[in-house]
Design a protein around this motif. Structure first.
Motif, mmCIF file in Angstrom:
data_model
loop_
_atom_site.group_PDB
_atom_site.id
_atom_site.type_symbol
_atom_site.label_atom_id
_atom_site.label_comp_id
_atom_site.label_asym_id
_atom_site.label_seq_id
_atom_site.Cartn_x
_atom_site.Cartn_y
_atom_site.Cartn_z
ATOM 1 N N LEU A 163 2.519 13.184 1.231
ATOM 2 C CA LEU A 163 1.106 13.538 1.373
ATOM 3 C C LEU A 163 0.937 15.039 1.190
ATOM 4 O O LEU A 163 0.021 15.511 0.507
ATOM 5 C CB LEU A 163 0.612 13.193 2.777
ATOM 6 C CG LEU A 163 -0.237 11.955 2.993
ATOM 7 C CD1 LEU A 163 -0.612 11.851 4.459
ATOM 8 C CD2 LEU A 163 -1.493 11.985 2.130
ATOM 9 N N LEU A 164 1.843 15.775 1.816
ATOM 10 C CA LEU A 164 1.786 17.226 1.780
ATOM 11 C C LEU A 164 1.883 17.750 0.355
ATOM 12 O O LEU A 164 1.325 18.794 0.027
ATOM 13 C CB LEU A 164 2.953 17.779 2.592
ATOM 14 C CG LEU A 164 2.709 18.997 3.455
ATOM 15 C CD1 LEU A 164 1.609 18.745 4.444
ATOM 16 C CD2 LEU A 164 3.982 19.363 4.197
ATOM 17 N N HIS A 165 2.580 17.041 -0.491
ATOM 18 C CA HIS A 165 2.743 17.484 -1.875
ATOM 19 C C HIS A 165 1.555 17.075 -2.735
ATOM 20 O O HIS A 165 1.721 16.704 -3.900
ATOM 21 C CB HIS A 165 4.055 16.938 -2.460
ATOM 22 C CG HIS A 165 5.258 17.691 -1.984
ATOM 23 N ND1 HIS A 165 5.695 17.629 -0.683
ATOM 24 C CD2 HIS A 165 6.084 18.536 -2.620
ATOM 25 C CE1 HIS A 165 6.752 18.410 -0.554
ATOM 26 N NE2 HIS A 165 7.020 18.967 -1.694
ATOM 27 N N MET A 197 0.852 -1.196 0.000
ATOM 28 C CA MET A 197 0.000 0.000 0.000
ATOM 29 C C MET A 197 0.887 1.245 0.000
ATOM 30 O O MET A 197 0.628 2.212 -0.730
ATOM 31 C CB MET A 197 -0.912 0.009 1.232
ATOM 32 C CG MET A 197 -1.939 -1.126 1.255
ATOM 33 S SD MET A 197 -2.826 -1.190 2.842
ATOM 34 C CE MET A 197 -3.687 -2.769 2.682
ATOM 35 N N VAL A 244 -0.731 1.084 7.695
ATOM 36 C CA VAL A 244 0.098 1.425 6.546
ATOM 37 C C VAL A 244 0.777 2.754 6.854
ATOM 38 O O VAL A 244 0.149 3.661 7.411
ATOM 39 C CB VAL A 244 -0.743 1.490 5.240
ATOM 40 C CG1 VAL A 244 -1.986 2.336 5.411
ATOM 41 C CG2 VAL A 244 0.068 2.005 4.085
ATOM 42 N N ALA A 245 2.068 2.830 6.549
ATOM 43 C CA ALA A 245 2.847 4.031 6.873
ATOM 44 C C ALA A 245 2.921 4.919 5.640
ATOM 45 O O ALA A 245 3.539 4.559 4.642
ATOM 46 C CB ALA A 245 4.240 3.625 7.327
ATOM 47 N N LEU A 246 2.294 6.081 5.710
ATOM 48 C CA LEU A 246 2.309 7.004 4.580
ATOM 49 C C LEU A 246 3.329 8.106 4.838
ATOM 50 O O LEU A 246 3.238 8.802 5.835
ATOM 51 C CB LEU A 246 0.931 7.655 4.410
ATOM 52 C CG LEU A 246 -0.240 6.711 4.187
ATOM 53 C CD1 LEU A 246 -1.547 7.493 4.198
ATOM 54 C CD2 LEU A 246 -0.084 5.975 2.868
ATOM 55 N N PRO A 247 4.310 8.275 3.951
ATOM 56 C CA PRO A 247 5.284 9.353 4.154
ATOM 57 C C PRO A 247 4.568 10.705 4.147
ATOM 58 O O PRO A 247 3.923 11.059 3.153
ATOM 59 C CB PRO A 247 6.221 9.220 2.943
ATOM 60 C CG PRO A 247 5.951 7.889 2.352
ATOM 61 C CD PRO A 247 4.564 7.506 2.723
ATOM 62 N N SER A 248 4.675 11.433 5.261
ATOM 63 C CA SER A 248 3.853 12.640 5.402
ATOM 64 C C SER A 248 4.252 13.734 4.416
ATOM 65 O O SER A 248 3.402 14.505 3.962
ATOM 66 C CB SER A 248 3.909 13.168 6.838
ATOM 67 O OG SER A 248 5.250 13.406 7.218
ATOM 68 N N LEU A 249 5.549 13.803 4.090
ATOM 69 C CA LEU A 249 5.984 14.865 3.179
ATOM 70 C C LEU A 249 5.391 14.653 1.790
ATOM 71 O O LEU A 249 5.034 15.599 1.094
ATOM 72 C CB LEU A 249 7.510 14.884 3.109
ATOM 73 C CG LEU A 249 8.157 16.249 2.956
ATOM 74 C CD1 LEU A 249 7.643 17.214 4.012
ATOM 75 C CD2 LEU A 249 9.669 16.131 3.076
ATOM 76 N N LYS A 274 -0.846 14.575 -2.489
ATOM 77 C CA LYS A 274 -1.278 13.209 -2.786
ATOM 78 C C LYS A 274 -2.475 12.828 -1.920
ATOM 79 O O LYS A 274 -2.669 13.373 -0.843
ATOM 80 C CB LYS A 274 -0.143 12.227 -2.507
ATOM 81 C CG LYS A 274 1.020 12.366 -3.454
ATOM 82 C CD LYS A 274 1.955 11.168 -3.327
ATOM 83 C CE LYS A 274 3.137 11.314 -4.257
ATOM 84 N NZ LYS A 274 3.968 10.113 -4.271
ATOM 85 N N ARG A 275 -3.252 11.854 -2.411
ATOM 86 C CA ARG A 275 -4.429 11.420 -1.671
ATOM 87 C C ARG A 275 -4.473 9.899 -1.575
ATOM 88 O O ARG A 275 -4.021 9.195 -2.489
ATOM 89 C CB ARG A 275 -5.701 11.863 -2.400
ATOM 90 C CG ARG A 275 -5.930 13.342 -2.397
ATOM 91 C CD ARG A 275 -7.129 13.705 -3.250
ATOM 92 N NE ARG A 275 -6.841 13.627 -4.662
ATOM 93 C CZ ARG A 275 -7.775 13.670 -5.605
ATOM 94 N NH1 ARG A 275 -9.051 13.752 -5.270
ATOM 95 N NH2 ARG A 275 -7.451 13.606 -6.863
#
Lengths: 408, 455
Positions: free
Chosen positions: A340-342, A307, A333-338, A344-345
């Motif tokens: 996400l900030l750019h 994922m 699930v580990a979502l890289p926060s940076l 992404k959804r």
């Protein structure tokens, strides 16, 4: 509604799951009549979905004995009180997800609020019928047999809540209808209803099992121009791209091929086997292939690290990741926060976001019209007495969908 | 004829052409201007809080750097960051002229955003030393480089860390605000050539820039893709707020979440961004705006900006905030916003969202890119997680729109300015923010505030 005598218990065959991970036992059982808001169905055919394997392996002993299976096609045998819209003889597909058309979720229609998470009979791993929790199955010794997600299709007859029943018109091939009961609708629905893939989009699909390949078909139907299939099994490249599904062994030959039609591939345009990339992350390879990442990615396995890979493979600004795979341990699930900030959804759904009663008939029509070519997902067929073969094939990764015919 | 070649002796140059028609706030201007016109600048008559408009500043002479036609280096003051977490030092720096596609701006005022603070404290990337921080500001164009037609000398502009080139697929798409021609990055240097325009006047040592803006200096050079023209009747402090923090918050509610009227919203972190989310949600008609913060003082100001309920994680008797919010809302909020930059808070915000359509929007960053931990099953119940920079807005299109909404009183932004100070006291602003005692402290460049108050 029949003015004759009320429906009686039916004696029939079923494949009973008596203990976790043990072969199913085909035996005679008794199926009680439908109560209020329930429908008793004669199952014509059913198929094995990977989520059934998860349920079959459950280490909670109290859940057994149980009749599992949730992907099927059947015919209405009798209806209980207060059931409208279904009569004996109707062609139907039972679904693990209900649609009541009355709750806030079912009535939500604004594009941002559309959801299939009906709250009337919320999805749960219940052991009995949804409204009163009791069971309709007994073995010949009179012991109750638990239900599974209110469908329990590994039986020649089953009882289902009316909210969980979809009526189909005539002319839908039984195998096709059966697949639309879960896997095929999940995959196609995810591309069509959830992601709303636009023509010309790029898409990456992680896991080319039944759900993944159905997502490939869904993305193709929506006009995606690049469909990257990702799978550890190199055979899946041919399956995803080729015009002919490679069949390792067939128990029953398919009796009638569809009439002459143009042979097209399932839709995969590029294939990646992550085990052949060495140290390079798959997201990096996908980024290089697509000028920064795909517009949409789909995870169709249920593994949190995949994922995360699917998430990293989308492009900044517009990328959307759809999580379809079911992880039974509810691992995070580990979502890289940076990232996400750019821009992404990530979103997830059960059943690909489709509303069963609304969308399954639409998908059935698309199958009949050849807008969707899902028969390739059927790789094997067996009779009820050989149902355990279906389990073996799936566990050995030799099949997509094995249809189990309920011959009476 | 290039505007940069025009002599600049008097700011009467910097024409304010459309004071009356505030609707036409866009960034293209007509290029036909007679170089020797000294146009009379009318004072704005609009009832703007926080002092006057820019007409007063236009009586300030530019330095003699402009006596010839080609812009020359300018020597001015800058607050330089030389070591992690240490007070900024006032230095005389030399600011090179703008190159092609660049604009040199005389900063009117700037403010401290928490991201400046985060990087200021860091030893390694993305921190560099010595550097000029600051990325939230408003100023006046002093000179332009080649190929700049979008703004002219004298225009009031807001520099933004996020570019909008207007040409790439992302800029042309409705869905993205991440320009792919000049993508956002934490590395220093001008976006097109990676070099800096700053050096220490005494030694010539280069000084790094920051986020393509570097507003803690009296003059800075910014790529034209990072420059937003605003109307002269927008109060400078308000324009400054819209340069980053407030736009991020309002944009997140307005564009990323597209909060619908009647929605329930939860905001984690009631700093400037979080309170701007509250304002944005209120503007969109949210029925309930739940603010979550450890500082009870935030509720008062929160209420004034739209927060309807307050949850202090210290006061929940060990119950997770998500449980409290789910109880308050009968299952979870429609939209949850994380405005701190804490991975655990992001996860809690996600858990506070409702099944079916609960959307969580991530706005904060901790600079270390901690992963957010999301339950793989809970997300399947119809939830989604979105992240965004600058609240998903396209700077050149949307900042003027937000400025207009402020002027039309649809957005209440005055409350965000809790302190003001002069440039020499910039370190005081750092202290206030570190102690959580301010929202935005506006830092007026020397003379600017004095001119404003004497007008």
């Amino acid at each position: 509604m029949a003015g004759q005598s009320l429906p009686k218990p039916i004696r029939c065959k079923a494949a009973v799951c008596r203990a976790s991970g043990e072969p199913l036992v085909v035996e005679e059982i008794v199926v009680d009549p439908p109560r209020a808001y329930e429908v008793r169905i004669k199952i014509v055919c059913t198929s094995l979905c990977h989520t059934d394997i998860t349920v079959w392996r459950s280490n909670v002993a109290s859940k057994f004995p149980r009749i599992i299976g949730h992907e099927a096609f059947g015919v209405v045998e009798s209806v209980g009180e207060h059931v409208s819209g279904f009569v004996t003889g109707d062609a139907v597909v039972p679904t693990f997800l209900g649609q009541c058309d009355a709750c806030r979720s079912c009535r939500s229609s604004s594009p941002e609020r559309t959801t299939n998470m009906c709250t009337t009979l919320p999805l749960s791993d219940s052991l009995g019928m949804r409204r009163d929790g009791t069971v309709r199955f007994r073995d010949l010794q009179g012991n109750p047999l638990n239900h599974c997600v209110g469908v329990s299709s590994f039986s020649q007859y089953t009882v289902v809540d009316v909210n969980q029943l979809v009526k189909l018109g005539d002319g839908v091939p039984p195998k096709m209808a059966c697949l639309l009961g879960c896997g095929a609708s999940t995959g196609v629905g995810a591309a069509w209803r959830l992601a709303k893939v636009e023509p010309g989009s790029s898409v990456a699909i992680f896991g080319l099992g039944t759900v993944g390949l159905a997502a490939v078909q869904g993305a193709k139907m929506c006009g995606a121009s690049k469909i990257i299939g990702v799978d550890l099994n190199p055979d899946k490249e041919e399956v995803g791209k080729s015009i002919l599904l490679s069949i390792s062994s067939t128990i029953y030959l398919v009796a009638s091929r569809p009439p002459k039609r143009q042979r097209k591939g399932m839709g995969v345009t590029d294939f990646i086997n992550p085990s052949q990339l060495g140290e390079t992350p798959v997201s990096e390879v996908i980024g290089a292939m697509t000028g920064g990442g795909v517009d949409y990615s789909f995870e169709c396995i249920g593994v949190p690290s995949v994922m995360a890979d699917a998430f990293r493979s989308t492009k900044m600004g517009t990328g959307m990741t759809i999580i379809l795979g079911f992880n039974e341990n509810n691992e995070p699930v580990a979502l890289p926060s940076l990232e996400l900030l750019h821009g992404k959804r990530v979103m997830g759904a059960f059943f690909g976001g489709i509303k069963p009663k609304t969308d399954i008939p639409i998908l059935a029509k698309k199958c009949v019209n050849n807008e969707l070519e899902l028969e390739r997902l059927v790789t094997h067929e067996v009779g009820l007495q050989d149902i355990n073969t279906a389990f073996d094939l799936l566990l050995q990764k030799k099949s997509l969908r094995c249809i189990i015919w309920m011959v009476k | 004829m290039m505007p940069g070649h025009l002599p600049l002796l008097c700011l009467g140059w910097c024409t304010v052409l459309e004071l009356a028609t505030s609707a036409s706030l866009h960034y293209t201007i007509d290029a036909e201007r007679a170089p020797t016109d000294a146009q009379h600048i009318a004072r704005s008559s609009s009832n703007i809080n926080r002092g006057s408009d820019f007409s007063d500043f236009q009586r300030v002479f530019f330095p003699a750097a402009m006596e010839q036609n080609t812009p020359r280096p300018i020597r001015c003051k800058a607050a330089v960051s030389k070591a992690p977490g240490q007070s900024l030092e006032m230095e005389e720096v030399e600011v090179a002229p703008p190159r092609a596609h660049e604009v040199r701006i005389k900063v009117i005022c700037t403010s401290l955003c928490h991201t400046d603070l985060t990087v200021w404290r860091m030893k390694d990337f993305p921190a560099t030393y010595p550097s000029i921080l600051g990325h939230e500001a408003v100023g006046v164009v002093e000179s332009v480089g080649d190929h700049v037609s979008e703004v002219s000398v004298g225009d009031t502009v807001v520099p933004v860390f996020l570019a909008q080139c207007g040409d790439c697929g992302d800029c042309l798409s409705r869905r993205s605000n991440i320009c792919s021609n000049l993508p956002p990055r934490m590395t220093t240097g001008m976006p097109r050539d990676g070099t800096t325009r700053f050096s220490l006047a005494a030694t010539g040592e280069p000084v790094h820039n920051f986020l393509s803006v570097s507003s803690f200096a009296e003059y800075t050079v910014v790529d034209v893709a990072h420059v937003v023209k605003v109307g002269k009747h927008v109060p400078p402090a308000m324009a400054c707020l819209l340069s980053c923090g407030v736009s991020t918050g309002v944009g997140a509610a307005w564009k990323v979440a597209a909060v619908e009227a009647g929605s329930t919203v939860a905001v984690f972190g009631l700093g400037t961004v979080g309170l701007a989310v509250a304002q944005g949600a209120k503007m969109c008609g949210a029925k309930r705006i739940i603010g979550v913060d450890l500082n009870p003082d935030k509720f008062e100001i929160g209420k004034r900006l739209g927060v309807t309920d307050f949850v202090n994680p210290n006061d929940t008797a060990e119950k997770p905030v998500s449980e409290v919010i789910k109880e308050m809302t009968g299952g979870g909020a429609d939209y949850c916003f994380e405005c701190i930059g804490s991975a655990p808070a992001m996860a809690e915000a996600f858990r506070s969202s409702r099944t079916g359509w609960g959307k969580t929007v991530i706005l904060g960053t901790d600079g270390k890119a901690e992963p957010v931990s999301i339950s793989s099953t809970e997300i399947k119940r119809g939830r989604s997680v979105h992240g965004a920079l600058l609240g998903g807005i396209k700077p050149k299109d949307d900042i003027p729109v937000l400025a207009q909404k402020y002027l039309d009183k649809e957005l209440q932004l005055d409350e965000f300015v809790t302190h003001e100070t002069g440039f020499d006291e910039i370190n005081g602003a750092f202290e206030l923010l570190e102690q959580g005692k301010c929202l935005r402290c506006i830092i007026w460049m020397d003379g600017a505030k004095a001119k404003e108050s004497s007008a």
